[in-house]
Design an enzyme around this catalytic site. Structure first.
Site, PDB file in Angstrom:
ATOM      1  N   SER A 173       0.799  -1.216   0.000  1.00  0.00           N
ATOM      2  CA  SER A 173       0.000   0.000   0.000  1.00  0.00           C
ATOM      3  C   SER A 173       0.835   1.271   0.000  1.00  0.00           C
ATOM      4  CB  SER A 173      -0.934   0.014   1.209  1.00  0.00           C
ATOM      5  OG  SER A 173      -1.829  -1.074   1.153  1.00  0.00           O
ATOM      6  N   ASN A 382       3.742   7.345   7.434  1.00  0.00           N
ATOM      7  CA  ASN A 382       3.422   7.206   6.008  1.00  0.00           C
ATOM      8  C   ASN A 382       2.468   8.303   5.563  1.00  0.00           C
ATOM      9  OD1 ASN A 382       1.301   6.083   7.571  1.00  0.00           O
ATOM     10  ND2 ASN A 382       0.531   5.040   5.754  1.00  0.00           N
ATOM     11  N   LEU A 383       1.909   8.152   4.402  1.00  0.00           N
ATOM     12  CA  LEU A 383       1.047   9.180   3.815  1.00  0.00           C
ATOM     13  C   LEU A 383      -0.238   9.393   4.602  1.00  0.00           C
ATOM     14  CD1 LEU A 383       0.562  11.164   1.513  1.00  0.00           C
ATOM     15  CD2 LEU A 383      -0.306   9.297   0.133  1.00  0.00           C
ATOM     16  N   CYS A 384      -0.667   8.404   5.360  1.00  0.00           N
ATOM     17  CA  CYS A 384      -1.925   8.554   6.098  1.00  0.00           C
ATOM     18  C   CYS A 384      -1.745   8.497   7.607  1.00  0.00           C
ATOM     19  CB  CYS A 384      -2.929   7.495   5.640  1.00  0.00           C
ATOM     20  SG  CYS A 384      -3.304   7.566   3.888  1.00  0.00           S
ATOM     21  N   SER A 385      -0.526   8.532   8.089  1.00  0.00           N
ATOM     22  CA  SER A 385      -0.146   8.727   9.494  1.00  0.00           C
ATOM     23  C   SER A 385      -0.402   7.547  10.420  1.00  0.00           C
ATOM     24  CB  SER A 385      -0.825   9.990  10.072  1.00  0.00           C
ATOM     25  OG  SER A 385      -2.164   9.759  10.457  1.00  0.00           O
ATOM     26  N   GLU A 386      -0.732   6.351   9.868  1.00  0.00           N
ATOM     27  CA  GLU A 386      -1.029   5.222  10.757  1.00  0.00           C
ATOM     28  C   GLU A 386       0.089   4.191  10.858  1.00  0.00           C
ATOM     29  OE1 GLU A 386      -2.012   3.343   6.833  1.00  0.00           O
ATOM     30  OE2 GLU A 386      -2.107   5.344   7.713  1.00  0.00           O
ATOM     31  N   THR A 583     -10.211   4.250   5.181  1.00  0.00           N
ATOM     32  CA  THR A 583     -10.803   3.363   4.172  1.00  0.00           C
ATOM     33  C   THR A 583     -11.515   4.219   3.138  1.00  0.00           C
ATOM     34  OG1 THR A 583     -12.760   3.065   5.593  1.00  0.00           O
ATOM     35  CG2 THR A 583     -11.064   1.372   5.685  1.00  0.00           C
ATOM     36  N   GLY A 584     -11.173   4.008   1.875  1.00  0.00           N
ATOM     37  CA  GLY A 584     -11.753   4.786   0.796  1.00  0.00           C
ATOM     38  C   GLY A 584     -12.840   4.021   0.086  1.00  0.00           C
TER      39      GLY A 584
END
Length: 723
Positions: A173, A382-386, A583-584
């Protein structure tokens, strides 16, 4: 008729779906979504799906025409493949909403090369995923098929999309890199960003080690250009390397809040920024040690330290120095150049920028490392901070070769669907299958194009199992988001997930005779990780939640003690196991609310390219659940923090937690606003960030603002590393 000749002006499903947003006699026309779904299947899917006389013919066509990977199919006897497809057919899977079916066929189903025909149904995609992840293990393939067709488990978008395809991208991912303070490392980092953006999702890059603008290089004063030009190079790299146009290249630059370029870093996202420094598509994140919060509390001056001088004095890159512990020594050290600002000025600058753009992401880095059970230091995300994993720096020579190979991060993600997993007949079996599937992604990823990432993946076998549909579960079970029952359930669910992912990873370690590199120095090996579970009773406290978990085996203190003993003896295979990604589109296919966050609207409006607006009713929306579906913009964000903080205590990595704010705040939502302006101010965001920090939340992802003009901004539609 084929998809290319389908006249969208003559189909009925868009009009039917649009009527969901038009109340009739004061009621939402939910039945219109069911009608739209039926019309979509009848008018779009059925006439445009390529048919075959038998499964053998289907498989032969998919292999001959290079759609499915022959190696995946050849691992199994064909009689088993027939059994698997029959099992899935007997499950009688049905989409529950128009949006779910539309998203699947628009984004995930394989089509012929000319795009005229669908080649896969949902169960076909599930089947090939199960066969791929099981790697020849028939029992595991059936278990995974069972988990996915009942939508208890959902692989991340790149995994679900690419698994079993002959012509596929990578399954991973997203990634995390770091640069050290030399031109060779900067050049290698840019090259790595290009390569990783080409094959996978988003890339997070920490630039804190780079010397500040105006710093000395080889005795020449004011020679260094600082971090902003590197950010511009990275942004251009991501724009260029966009996976052959399939997905937008995306990245985030992280910087320590104690870096001297921090104000210039913020300025790149300002609305009035000069084009020479403005970054439009690169996201921004900051790492924030405890010392910053202390300085805010004291309303004190704050010193920003030259990374070059710090590395020279401490013998390690700036990222790896404990600023909270060393702050006073660094202030007193005359060999370290420093810049003085007011801590609260920086704090207000963060809030102003979040109001304007939604950035920066916040990583409470000392909170992260206190909770980190693995030896080493987490320095970035990462890009989404998790994703929060340890890294080691690399050393690059003049030929762009690694003289010291460090470790960087790849993220292998998947998600549980909370509503559906709570209905599983066997919670342990379900989670075990998920851990095995994610571990296969880690083990099979080919990442030699960036050796530091490959090295980190090979050493840690890290995965990230998450969750979605929490608000849907609350609403379905008539709990208000953030109330006592909701927190009780959140605590119990993520404790269960933690326990069973640990148990599964321990079993893999036993079977393979192998643990992750560094296990012996971890809190798992010493047993200290388990103290809170062995010494405290974590059973659900409220009657409703006790009843919900009654059908599952909820681990007690004796279970934890036994697991502790087994792990101390045999180890675990995965250094990291859990992370809550946003989640997209995949949450629509699962008919789940996004991640752990509250919904934005009971009827969500999505603007789809070339199509127009599509409306999506919240899952399980009815007269009974309506009161429990309060918009995120009308919820006290402290309740959101409470939910995330409750889950965080059981999650070894992080969570992508978003703040939802109105430009004009609802009356009496926050007590400190009483008697003051109801407009959102920097003070409101300051208070909420501090609340999250004090509650032990590791990261804050985005700040989304709903304006008085009914517009949303600060919205990251991240398809790169979202599940």
């Amino acid at each position: 008729m084929s998809l290319s000749t389908l006249d969208t002006n003559k189909v009925t499903y868009f009009d039917l779906n649009n009527q969901v947003n038009i109340p009739l006699n004061g009621s939402i026309q939910l039945q219109k979504d069911d009608e739209a779904l039926a019309a979509f299947i009848a008018e779009n899917v059925q006439p445009n799906t390529k048919s075959f006389s038998s499964l053998a013919d289907r498989v032969s066509y998919m292999l001959t025409n290079d759609f499915w990977d022959a190696k995946t199919i050849e691992q199994y006897d064909f009689t088993f493949i027939e059994r698997l497809f029959k099992f899935l057919a007997d499950a009688n899977f049905q989409f529950k909403s128009f949006m779910a079916a539309y998203k699947f066929y628009a984004q995930y189903a394989l089509k012929t090369n000319d795009g005229d025909w669908y080649l896969e149904s949902y169960t076909d995609r599930v089947a090939i995923n199960a066969l791929f992840y099981a790697a020849g293990d028939e029992k595991l393939a059936l278990q995974l098929a069972d988990e996915m067709v009942h939508q208890r488990y959902q692989p991340a978008t790149p995994s679900f999309l690419n698994a079993g395809r002959s012509r596929r991208g990578e399954l991973v991912s997203c990634f995390i890199l770091q640069s050290t303070d030399d031109m060779n490392s900067i050049g290698r980092t840019i090259n790595s960003a290009l390569q990783l953006s080409k094959i996978g999702g988003g890339v997070g890059i920490n630039l804190s080690n780079l010397r500040e603008a105006g710093s000395t290089i080889k005795g020449i004063a004011n020679a260094a250009s600082g971090v902003v030009p590197v950010m511009k190079l990275l942004e251009d790299s991501f724009s260029y390397s966009n996976q052959m146009g399939q997905r937008n290249g995306a990245g985030v630059a992280y910087l320590s809040i104690f870096h001297p370029d921090i104000m210039e870093f913020f300025a790149t996202k300002k609305e009035n920024a000069d084009e020479k420094i403005r970054v439009k598509t690169l996201s921004l994140g900051i790492t924030v040690p405890d010392k910053f919060y202390d300085l805010i509390r004291w309303n004190a001056d704050m010193f920003l330290f030259s990374p070059y001088d710090v590395e020279r004095e401490y013998g390690q890159p700036f990222n790896y120095v404990d600023i909270t512990a060393e702050y006073d020594n660094m202030v007193a050290n005359e060999n370290i150049r420093k810049k003085k600002v007011r801590a609260r000025d920086i704090e207000n600058e963060i809030s102003k920028l979040q109001q304007e753009s939604g950035y920066p992401y916040i990583i409470n880095i000392d909170t992260v490392n206190r909770a980190n059970p693995i030896a080493g230091k987490v320095i970035s995300s990462n890009l989404c901070s998790e994703i929060l994993q340890v890294q080691r720096p690399s050393t690059i020579n003049n030929r762009q070769e690694y003289t010291i190979l460090g470790t960087d991060v790849s993220c292998n993600l998947g998600s549980t669907n909370i509503v559906n997993l709570m209905e599983t007949p066997d919670f342990e079996q379900s989670v075990t299958a998920m851990v095995k599937a994610l571990t296969f992604v880690s083990n099979s990823s080919q990442l030699d194009i960036v050796p530091s990432v490959q090295n980190g993946n090979n050493e840690l076998h890290a995965i990230g199992l998450g969750a979605m549909g929490l608000h849907a579960f609350f609403a379905k079970n008539q709990m208000m988001y953030g109330d006592a029952e909701a927190l009780d359930f959140t605590n119990a669910y993520f404790l269960m997930l933690n326990y069973y992912t640990l148990k599964a990873s321990n079993q893999i370690a036993i079977e393979r005779g192998e643990s992750f590199v560094g296990f012996a120095d971890s809190d798992y090996a010493s047993g200290s990780y388990f103290d809170k579970y062995v010494e405290q009773d974590w059973q659900p406290k409220t009657a409703k939640v006790q009843a919900i978990f009654a059908k599952h085996h909820f681990p007690d203190q004796a279970d934890w003690a036994a697991l502790k003993a087994s792990i101390m003896e045999h180890g675990i295979y995965n250094a990291y196991r859990m992370a809550i990604a946003p989640t997209g589109s995949i949450s629509y296919i699962n008919d789940a609310t996004a991640s752990l966050q509250p919904i934005v609207n009971r009827i969500e409006e999505r603007q789809e390219k070339k199509i127009g607006k599509i409306y999506y009713p919240a899952p399980y929306l009815s007269n009974e659940t309506l009161p429990y579906y309060q918009s995120a913009y009308d919820i006290d964000m402290r309740r959101v923090v409470d939910v995330y903080a409750t889950a965080q205590q059981h999650i070894d990595q992080g969570m992508a937690m978003t703040f939802f704010m109105r430009a004009t705040l609802p009356a009496d939502l926050y007590e400190w606003k009483i008697g003051h302006t109801n407009k959102m101010t920097t003070r409101d965001l300051n208070i909420l960030r501090l609340y999250a920090y004090n509650k032990g939340v590791k990261s804050i992802y985005y700040v989304r603002t709903y304006t008085d003009d009914m517009e949303e901004f600060g919205v990251n539609e991240c398809e790169s590393c979202s599940i």
